[in-house]
Design a protein around this motif. Structure first.
Motif: not given
Ligand SMILES: [Zn+2]
Length: 339
Positions: A37-39, A60-65
């Motif tokens: 999703l956020c790459r 969950f993604c620790h980059n884009c939240g």
């Molecule tokens: Zn992400």
């Protein structure tokens, strides 16, 4: 609630399909990968910040939240309604078992220069398949058979961005599964830097030290890392001075000392072609070491990699090397007669 309807194997299959370079951590029962999703901004291809926690049924993604249920995740990534996903999940038999389960140590990012791509990692190279520079590096290692060689290291990198090692191949020196040292090799003809550059401010270790195994009771010592890719128990010291008596750094010496019962054989470049290889071989023989002396029938090849490229092979066997290995006076005579 609806999530309970989707079988785990279906979610895992989707995770493997959409996350970048997915990996399963067996110990914690967590799947991780690159967030589609956020790459993950600039860290795509290197870090894994997307997690699927099986026991919590959450992604969950620790980059884009981004954080929610697997159902929502699949819906968002595929652009398909949750209803359709539920229908698909129910109607198909899912027996998906992830093939690339790895329980490996994370590569310490600081152990490599700048932004690096692992050329041995299919997911990473596929991601950069439109990047001409990465593709060029990938083709280079394929042409030289470095990706299939019998004794290759666990990874081989292309450095995209670094003050010193930019646009060069990074050859990692492993010890206990960690990269403790590296050398970069020139790739482009326009690169005016030396052919090999070492990591700064770090003592050189033995290349392919981690690959030494009881497969043979010999250790074959090469100068350049690349040649040692093609021989089981082949290691390299990353260059020696023809004048120096100390062929190993103190650290390399301490590593070699851990294998006292292995016979060491030095394998340098072709003494017919390379005068300095001949000089170095002579010094080693005089110091009492066993050395491979290139037989006449291989006169046209400059090193082991050259033999393997032209002969389309991934291994040079130890019996062949040993049948051309000499020591002491016999070696000195042989060297002078044959080259
Ligand atoms: Zn992400």
């Amino acid at each position: 609630m609806l999530d309970k309807v989707i079988p785990d194997s279906y979610i895992i299959e989707k995770f493997y399909e959409h996350a970048g370079y997915p990996r399963y951590k067996k110990t914690t029962n967590v799947y991780e990968g690159g967030c589609p999703l956020c790459r993950e901004g600039n860290s795509w291809g290197r870090k894994r910040r997307l997690y699927y926690i099986v026991k919590d049924s959450s992604i969950f993604c620790h980059n884009c939240g981004w954080s929610s249920s697997p159902l929502k995740w699949i819906s968002e990534v595929e652009g398909i309604s949750q209803f359709d996903i539920l229908r698909e999940a129910k109607n198909i038999e899912h027996e998906f078992v992830p093939t690339d389960v790895e329980i490996e140590k994370e590569v310490n990012e600081d152990s490599l220069p700048g932004d690096c791509v692992n050329l041995f990692d299919k997911a990473q190279t596929a991601f950069y398949s439109n990047n001409k520079k990465v593709l060029n590096a990938y083709n280079y290692i394929r042409e030289r058979r470095l990706d299939t060689a019998i004794n290759r290291p666990r990874s081989l990198w292309y450095c995209m961005d670094d003050r010193i090692h930019k646009e060069r191949i990074i050859i990692p020196f492993y010890e206990d599964n960690e990269i403790v040292f590296y050398q970069s090799r020139k790739l482009l003809s326009g690169d005016k830097k030396p052919k090999y550059l070492s990591k700064l401010n770090t003592e050189k270790s033995v290349f392919n030290f981690d690959n030494i195994s009881p497969v043979s009771n010999n250790i074959f010592i090469f100068e350049g890392p690349i040649d040692s890719f093609f021989v089981r128990n082949g290691v390299a010291i990353g260059g020696i001075q023809s004048t120096s008596k100390n062929t190993f750094t103190p650290y390399q010496q301490s590593q070699i000392n851990r294998y006292p019962f292995y016979d060491k054989v030095w394998v340098l470049d072709n003494q017919f072609i390379d005068e300095s290889a001949k000089e170095k071989t002579l010094i080693l023989l005089k110091e009492g070491h066993s050395c491979f002396i290139w037989p006449k029938e291989l006169k046209m090849f400059k090193d082991f990699n050259d033999i393997c490229i032209k002969g389309r092979r991934d291994e040079i066997t130890s019996p062949f090397i040993l049948s051309n290995t000499y020591k002491g006076v016999e070696g000195i005579i042989k060297l002078n007669l044959s080259t």
